[in-house]
Design a protein around this motif. Structure first.
Motif, mmCIF file in Angstrom:
data_model
loop_
_atom_site.group_PDB
_atom_site.id
_atom_site.type_symbol
_atom_site.label_atom_id
_atom_site.label_comp_id
_atom_site.label_asym_id
_atom_site.label_seq_id
_atom_site.Cartn_x
_atom_site.Cartn_y
_atom_site.Cartn_z
ATOM 1 N N ARG A 188 0.834 -1.206 0.000
ATOM 2 C CA ARG A 188 0.000 0.000 0.000
ATOM 3 C C ARG A 188 0.872 1.261 0.000
ATOM 4 O O ARG A 188 0.577 2.240 -0.690
ATOM 5 C CB ARG A 188 -0.900 -0.016 1.235
ATOM 6 N N GLN A 189 1.967 1.214 0.752
ATOM 7 C CA GLN A 189 2.875 2.358 0.813
ATOM 8 C C GLN A 189 3.531 2.619 -0.544
ATOM 9 O O GLN A 189 3.691 3.772 -0.963
ATOM 10 C CB GLN A 189 3.949 2.092 1.880
ATOM 11 N N LEU A 190 3.877 1.552 -1.246
ATOM 12 C CA LEU A 190 4.474 1.707 -2.575
ATOM 13 C C LEU A 190 3.494 2.328 -3.559
ATOM 14 O O LEU A 190 3.854 3.200 -4.358
ATOM 15 C CB LEU A 190 4.934 0.346 -3.100
ATOM 16 N N ARG A 191 2.245 1.872 -3.518
ATOM 17 C CA ARG A 191 1.243 2.439 -4.418
ATOM 18 C C ARG A 191 1.100 3.946 -4.191
ATOM 19 O O ARG A 191 1.034 4.739 -5.139
ATOM 20 C CB ARG A 191 -0.100 1.739 -4.229
ATOM 21 N N ASP A 192 1.057 4.335 -2.935
ATOM 22 C CA ASP A 192 0.953 5.764 -2.623
ATOM 23 C C ASP A 192 2.199 6.512 -3.053
ATOM 24 O O ASP A 192 2.123 7.632 -3.577
ATOM 25 C CB ASP A 192 0.720 5.960 -1.122
ATOM 26 N N LEU A 193 3.346 5.896 -2.831
ATOM 27 C CA LEU A 193 4.620 6.538 -3.147
ATOM 28 C C LEU A 193 4.770 6.791 -4.645
ATOM 29 O O LEU A 193 5.284 7.833 -5.069
ATOM 30 C CB LEU A 193 5.775 5.659 -2.641
ATOM 31 N N LEU A 194 4.323 5.833 -5.455
ATOM 32 C CA LEU A 194 4.575 5.896 -6.894
ATOM 33 C C LEU A 194 3.440 6.563 -7.672
ATOM 34 O O LEU A 194 3.562 6.733 -8.889
ATOM 35 C CB LEU A 194 4.802 4.476 -7.438
ATOM 36 N N ARG A 195 2.391 6.922 -6.976
ATOM 37 C CA ARG A 195 1.281 7.567 -7.670
ATOM 38 C C ARG A 195 1.756 8.906 -8.254
ATOM 39 O O ARG A 195 2.244 9.779 -7.542
ATOM 40 C CB ARG A 195 0.109 7.794 -6.715
ATOM 41 N N GLY A 196 1.620 9.054 -9.568
ATOM 42 C CA GLY A 196 1.994 10.291 -10.229
ATOM 43 C C GLY A 196 3.456 10.421 -10.577
ATOM 44 O O GLY A 196 3.864 11.424 -11.167
ATOM 45 N N VAL A 197 4.300 9.429 -10.221
ATOM 46 C CA VAL A 197 5.735 9.486 -10.546
ATOM 47 C C VAL A 197 5.922 9.102 -12.013
ATOM 48 O O VAL A 197 5.336 8.127 -12.494
ATOM 49 C CB VAL A 197 6.541 8.542 -9.629
ATOM 50 N N ALA A 198 6.736 9.853 -12.717
ATOM 51 C CA ALA A 198 6.997 9.564 -14.127
ATOM 52 C C ALA A 198 7.673 8.213 -14.282
ATOM 53 O O ALA A 198 8.434 7.774 -13.408
ATOM 54 C CB ALA A 198 7.880 10.660 -14.728
ATOM 55 N N ASP A 199 7.397 7.525 -15.389
ATOM 56 C CA ASP A 199 7.940 6.180 -15.611
ATOM 57 C C ASP A 199 9.447 6.132 -15.421
ATOM 58 O O ASP A 199 9.985 5.197 -14.820
ATOM 59 C CB ASP A 199 7.585 5.692 -17.025
ATOM 60 N N GLY A 200 10.132 7.114 -15.929
ATOM 61 C CA GLY A 200 11.593 7.085 -15.856
ATOM 62 C C GLY A 200 12.140 7.268 -14.459
ATOM 63 O O GLY A 200 13.325 7.008 -14.218
ATOM 64 N N ASP A 201 11.296 7.719 -13.529
ATOM 65 C CA ASP A 201 11.750 7.979 -12.149
ATOM 66 C C ASP A 201 11.296 6.905 -11.157
ATOM 67 O O ASP A 201 11.583 7.012 -9.960
ATOM 68 C CB ASP A 201 11.209 9.328 -11.673
ATOM 69 N N LEU A 202 10.555 5.904 -11.624
ATOM 70 C CA LEU A 202 9.991 4.906 -10.706
ATOM 71 C C LEU A 202 11.068 4.160 -9.942
ATOM 72 O O LEU A 202 11.016 4.029 -8.705
ATOM 73 C CB LEU A 202 9.128 3.913 -11.489
ATOM 74 N N ALA A 203 12.049 3.614 -10.653
ATOM 75 C CA ALA A 203 13.082 2.809 -10.006
ATOM 76 C C ALA A 203 13.867 3.633 -8.990
ATOM 77 O O ALA A 203 14.122 3.185 -7.859
ATOM 78 C CB ALA A 203 14.019 2.219 -11.057
ATOM 79 N N ALA A 204 14.250 4.845 -9.369
ATOM 80 C CA ALA A 204 15.024 5.693 -8.463
ATOM 81 C C ALA A 204 14.217 6.070 -7.228
ATOM 82 O O ALA A 204 14.758 6.155 -6.115
ATOM 83 C CB ALA A 204 15.475 6.949 -9.196
ATOM 84 N N THR A 205 12.913 6.264 -7.417
ATOM 85 C CA THR A 205 12.057 6.614 -6.281
ATOM 86 C C THR A 205 12.002 5.469 -5.270
ATOM 87 O O THR A 205 12.105 5.682 -4.056
ATOM 88 C CB THR A 205 10.640 6.952 -6.767
ATOM 89 N N VAL A 206 11.845 4.251 -5.766
ATOM 90 C CA VAL A 206 11.801 3.087 -4.861
ATOM 91 C C VAL A 206 13.149 2.906 -4.167
ATOM 92 O O VAL A 206 13.216 2.695 -2.947
ATOM 93 C CB VAL A 206 11.415 1.815 -5.643
ATOM 94 N N ARG A 207 14.227 2.988 -4.919
ATOM 95 C CA ARG A 207 15.560 2.804 -4.312
ATOM 96 C C ARG A 207 15.845 3.900 -3.272
ATOM 97 O O ARG A 207 16.471 3.640 -2.243
ATOM 98 C CB ARG A 207 16.634 2.815 -5.393
#
Length: 364
Positions: free
Chosen positions: A162-181
């Motif tokens: 659930r936290q990941l879904r909230d975190l990645l909502r609206g993040v651009a595709d190219g920034d997804l991996a960096a956001t999670v890391r």
């Protein structure tokens, strides 16, 4: 709990069918290694979460087209997040750590009970040694630990998802991996801190509760509130005594931050809101626990290792001074009595028995 507290204190108020109880046995302090268990579980849960988030980050990174070039897009976010796989690994880590905490608490509580029984019988060193060992695997407390740790993995997995879904909502595709890391270490440490701070202290209290259920010599348990427990309503429970097998009923209180539905029945101190709880669960000896250690033979879980014969024990019980073991008593008898009179007074007139005892203890 302060380490200088004695094993037993005067009889506890309340408890039992007629309100009568035996000596109060204070819960042991945290067994050696408890802090290490907390630190190890925190580190392991954090490691598991970080490793899984790194795997998801790889899956969210732009794919290679096979010629060394990168193409945007990656795998769909929802499908990647749904593939999060933490439940089994976290459950196993929590189960193992909580099991170690329960076993350490059981061993420490049994040692405390044995000391209390020796004090209850006023047994001197060299006369008898008592030990307590119980099988707690069939107790309600043990089953509570098993059920709670079984839920821990699924709870963490769902919360992180659930936290990941909230975190990645609206993040651009190219920034997804960096956001999670970028958030992986923080997320891992948060859950590691919460789980270790909840599971290990509560497993310790569950271990004490399990001994209370399994040991014949324990009749009741008492909630001892801590001044530094963050849950104000636990102060209302201070001194509450319940028979073994009966729950504590934690009351509803006005105001404050009491969560969920109260009153709430729990079988171990602190189980209604374990995180941060520093309360202790003391044990109350059964009122009919004998003061003659020989009569403790046959009580489930109690082993009596008499270092003297039954006849010698009877003489010691009737004639020893405070803190005097049988060897000291025999030396005093030999100094204060003629051997003829000593044989008549202590050995039913048998000089052979008296001389045998003197030889046994190097006094002949």
């Amino acid at each position: 709990m302060s380490s200088h507290l004695p094993a037993t204190v005067p009889p506890a108020p309340g408890g039992g069918e007629d309100g009568a109880t035996g000596d109060l046995v204070l819960a042991p302090a945290a067994p050696p290694g408890t802090e290490r268990l907390v630190a190890d579980l925190r580190e392991e849960v954090s490691r598991l979460i970080v490793a899984e988030l790194e795997r998801l980050a790889d899956a969210l990174a732009p794919d290679s087209d096979g010629a060394g070039r990168r193409r945007p897009g990656g795998r769909p976010v929802d499908r990647v997040v749904a593939s999060l796989d933490l439940a089994d690994a976290v459950r196993a880590a929590v189960h193992d750590a909580a099991g170690d905490a329960v076993r350490a608490a059981v061993a420490a509580t049994c040692d405390r009970l044995a000391d209390a029984l020796e004090g209850h019988a006023a047994v001197a060193d060299g006369v008898a040694v008592l030990s307590v060992a119980v099988d707690v695997t069939g107790t309600h407390a043990w089953e509570t630990v098993r059920r709670r740790t079984a839920r821990a993995g699924a709870f963490v997995e769902e919360r992180v998802r659930r936290q990941l879904r909230d975190l990645l909502r609206g993040v651009a595709d190219g920034d997804l991996a960096a956001t999670v890391r970028g958030r992986a270490a923080e997320i891992g440490d948060d859950y590691g801190r919460v789980l270790s701070g909840l599971e290990i202290p509560q497993a310790r209290r569950d271990g004490v509760a399990a001994v209370a259920e399994a040991a014949d010599v324990v009749a009741a348990t008492r909630w001892r509130a801590s001044d530094d427990c963050p849950h104000a309503w636990h102060a209302r429970m201070d001194g509450t005594v319940v028979d073994c097998g009966d729950p504590f009923v934690v009351p509803a209180v006005e105001g404050g931050d009491q969560p969920g539905a109260y009153p709430r029945a729990v079988f171990a101190v602190g189980a209604d809101e374990p995180f941060g709880c520093r309360c202790a669960q003391d044990l109350v000896l059964a009122a009919d626990v004998p003061t003659d250690v020989r009569e403790l033979r046959g009580w489930d879980g109690v082993d009596v290792d008499c270092r003297v014969t039954d006849r010698q024990y009877g003489v010691w019980l009737d004639h020893a001074r405070d803190g005097e073991d049988f060897a000291a008593l025999l030396a005093r008898i030999d100094a204060e009595y003629s051997r003829t009179r000593a044989a008549e007074t202590f050995c039913n007139g048998s000089k052979k028995q008296l001389y045998g005892w003197l030889a046994e203890y190097g006094l002949k």
